[in-house]
Design a protein around this motif. Structure first.
Motif, PDB file in Angstrom:
ATOM      1  N   VAL A 159       9.060  36.726  26.781  1.00  0.00           N
ATOM      2  CA  VAL A 159       8.993  37.830  27.734  1.00  0.00           C
ATOM      3  C   VAL A 159       9.283  39.158  27.029  1.00  0.00           C
ATOM      4  N   ALA A 160      10.185  39.147  26.027  1.00  0.00           N
ATOM      5  CA  ALA A 160      10.438  40.358  25.260  1.00  0.00           C
ATOM      6  C   ALA A 160       9.200  40.762  24.478  1.00  0.00           C
ATOM      7  N   ARG A 171      16.162  28.866  26.472  1.00  0.00           N
ATOM      8  CA  ARG A 171      16.437  30.240  26.909  1.00  0.00           C
ATOM      9  C   ARG A 171      15.979  31.237  25.829  1.00  0.00           C
ATOM     10  N   GLN A 172      16.229  30.896  24.541  1.00  0.00           N
ATOM     11  CA  GLN A 172      15.810  31.780  23.446  1.00  0.00           C
ATOM     12  C   GLN A 172      14.287  31.890  23.379  1.00  0.00           C
ATOM     13  N   GLU A 220      17.244  33.352  35.596  1.00  0.00           N
ATOM     14  CA  GLU A 220      18.237  34.170  34.901  1.00  0.00           C
ATOM     15  C   GLU A 220      17.590  35.038  33.830  1.00  0.00           C
ATOM     16  N   THR A 221      16.621  34.517  33.123  1.00  0.00           N
ATOM     17  CA  THR A 221      15.973  35.292  32.058  1.00  0.00           C
ATOM     18  C   THR A 221      15.194  36.465  32.627  1.00  0.00           C
ATOM     19  N   ASP A 281      20.065  26.425  25.263  1.00  0.00           N
ATOM     20  CA  ASP A 281      20.058  27.660  24.483  1.00  0.00           C
ATOM     21  C   ASP A 281      18.707  27.877  23.796  1.00  0.00           C
ATOM     22  N   LEU A 300      13.126  34.018  26.369  1.00  0.00           N
ATOM     23  CA  LEU A 300      13.519  35.410  26.187  1.00  0.00           C
ATOM     24  C   LEU A 300      12.628  36.093  25.149  1.00  0.00           C
ATOM     25  N   ASN A 301      12.311  35.403  24.057  1.00  0.00           N
ATOM     26  CA  ASN A 301      11.445  35.989  23.033  1.00  0.00           C
ATOM     27  C   ASN A 301      10.035  36.206  23.551  1.00  0.00           C
ATOM     28  N   TRP A 317       7.395  42.485  37.003  1.00  0.00           N
ATOM     29  CA  TRP A 317       7.788  41.107  36.677  1.00  0.00           C
ATOM     30  C   TRP A 317       7.615  40.211  37.895  1.00  0.00           C
ATOM     31  N   ASP A 374      17.450  39.238  33.718  1.00  0.00           N
ATOM     32  CA  ASP A 374      17.975  40.039  32.613  1.00  0.00           C
ATOM     33  C   ASP A 374      16.924  40.974  32.035  1.00  0.00           C
ATOM     34  N   VAL A 375      15.705  40.497  31.921  1.00  0.00           N
ATOM     35  CA  VAL A 375      14.691  41.271  31.229  1.00  0.00           C
ATOM     36  C   VAL A 375      14.181  42.435  32.068  1.00  0.00           C
TER      37      VAL A 375
END
Length: 484
Positions: free
Chosen positions: A387-388, A380-381, A347-348, A377, A384-385, A361, A351-352
């Protein structure tokens, strides 16, 4: 006025105590040996005395039986060593006496000597020590000789203790001299030995005084001196004190330096947060002030409102990140539940891709589902951080690979990219707040405020996970170790 008693040093007290104990032991040993030696010498004299007394008694008894009279002085032949005597009494009256001198001659006892002996009550078989005024101590015994016609006689025999007393006195002098010499040597060598044993304590005092004179209230603490360890004293109490002080100094230095770094980080945190919040607030205020004073056309106004919304969103994101870090600092607890890690990765990454479409990717997952215990959560955070971070700080076309690997006792969640890498100097502080590892020419440097990796580290610590990074010119790899 009460005067303070002067306290001697531990070294002096130990030397005095050791020397005193040794001297007391020597005194007890010497006194015991003197008593034993004198008893043995007196026993030898006593044996000689009994033989001499028996000889005198036999002479008197034989003469009484044969002649009914005491033997004459010249005819008296007995074996008595020099400095000995015998005396024959009839009741209390002296009848025959002889004193044997050291030149092996003999003479009758003088009236003064006889009076000294008569003043002592003698019982048959009694043995005692007495003192003659001119000759010193004597060991004296008495025996009774019966005569069929003349009644009974008392034979008194004495052997001088002068030689015994001289030997004892010589022994006392020698043992006193030897004891004092041994005590002096013990004090000398004991002082040197105790000094060597207490040297670490002297170093402890010096180091403690040095640390006490060093300002420690603020700033970074420089490394203080350490107590040197003597290889000859390894394992001793003084050596353990030195080890304890060295450990204490290391702990104090590391703690004070950690506090200093925390204070510096807090000051930098406040400054950076103020700066980052001031920029969007200044933009919003500028737009508001400008368009409140002059009318604008609808298109331009829509553009301005879009810019205001963008800055407000950026400010809101920053505030959310700061609140999250503050919450984790105050209460670093997260939920513990079963999480499908493979689903989170899918899912991450989905989104990214829309946020960074110019990157390549990739994902690498095990064939079966990977379930771990944690806060979904939070996981996931973190992902997400990470990959961002790869999307923001690598150029377009960079390949980013997210994988789950199995290792002994844990799953390894990894984010790899083949970008330019992170400068080596930035690695130690990479997870600090408001840290940006890009160089001054990076086009993406100002697109983030440096809180993403700090949040990753805080969430990993709260979840009990391990976070690490490895980077070189070939790329960067972030790894999160999650226990199975």
């Amino acid at each position: 006025m009460r005067t303070e008693r002067r306290v001697r040093s531990t070294r002096g007290r130990l030397v005095v105590a050791v020397s005193s104990l040794l001297l007391a032991a020597l005194v007890i040993l010497g006194a015991t040996s003197i008593v034993i030696l004198r008893q043995n010498l007196v026993n030898q004299v006593e044996s000689t005395l009994y033989l001499s007394n028996e000889s005198a008694q036999n002479q008197v008894s034989s003469s009484l039986e044969q002649n009914d009279a005491l033997p004459r002085f010249d005819d008296f032949s007995i074996v008595i060593p020099p400095d000995g005597f015998f005396l024959v009494l009839e009741g209390r009256d002296p009848r025959l006496s002889a004193f044997f001198t050291r030149d092996y001659s003999y003479r009758p006892l003088s009236s003064t000597e006889i009076e000294e002996l008569r003043a002592q009550p003698f019982a048959p078989g009694d043995t005692r020590t007495m003192t003659l005024q001119d000759y010193g101590n004597y060991l004296v015994t008495a025996s009774l000789v019966d005569s069929p016609q003349s009644g009974s006689y008392t034979v008194v025999t004495g052997i001088g203790l002068t030689d015994t007393d001289a030997v004892i006195m010589s022994y006392i002098i020698w043992i006193t001299a030897v004891g004092l010499g041994v005590a002096a040597l013990a004090a000398t060598f004991g002082y040197r030995l105790i000094t060597r044993e207490l040297d670490p304590l002297e170093h402890v005092t010096q180091v403690a005084q040095q640390v006490a004179a060093t300002p420690l209230s603020s700033g970074e603490v420089e490394q203080q001196g350490r107590v040197p360890r003597d290889p000859r004293l390894r394992g001793s109490e003084a050596d353990r004190v030195a080890i304890a002080l060295n450990g204490l100094l290391e702990h104090v230095e590391s703690s004070l330096n950690a506090r200093h770094r925390a204070e510096e980080s807090m000051r930098r945190f406040i400054a950076e947060a103020s700066h980052e919040l001031r920029n969007p607030l200044a933009s919003i205020r500028g737009y508001a002030d400008f368009y409140s004073q002059s009318p604008a056309d609808p298109e331009e106004l829509a553009n301005v409102l879009g810019r205001v919304g963008s800055e407000a969103k950026r400010m809101s994101t920053l505030v959310d990140d700061l609140l999250l870090l503050a919450r984790l600092d105050a209460d670093p607890r997260v939920r513990k539940e079963e999480v499908d890690l493979s689903q989170v990765v899918l899912e991450t990454v989905s989104d990214v891709r829309f946020a960074f479409p110019e990157h390549v990717w990739q994902i690498a997952l095990p064939d079966d589902a990977v379930n771990v215990i944690g806060d979904e959560d939070a996981i996931r955070q973190m992902l997400l951080n990470l990959v961002a971070n790869a999307g923001h700080h690598t150029p377009a076309g960079t390949r980013v690979r997210i994988s789950i690997e199995r290792h002994d006792g844990e799953f390894l969640l990894a984010v790899d990219d083949n970008g330019p890498g992170i400068p080596a100097a930035a690695i130690p502080t990479l997870f600090d707040r408001f840290t940006q590892a890009g160089d001054e020419t990076s086009v993406t440097r100002n697109s983030t405020v440096g809180l993403g990796l700090a949040i990753v580290k805080a969430l990993a610590a709260a979840s009990g996970y391990d976070i690490s990074v490895r980077s070189d010119e070939r790329g960067t790899r972030f790894m999160v170790g999650i226990p199975r």
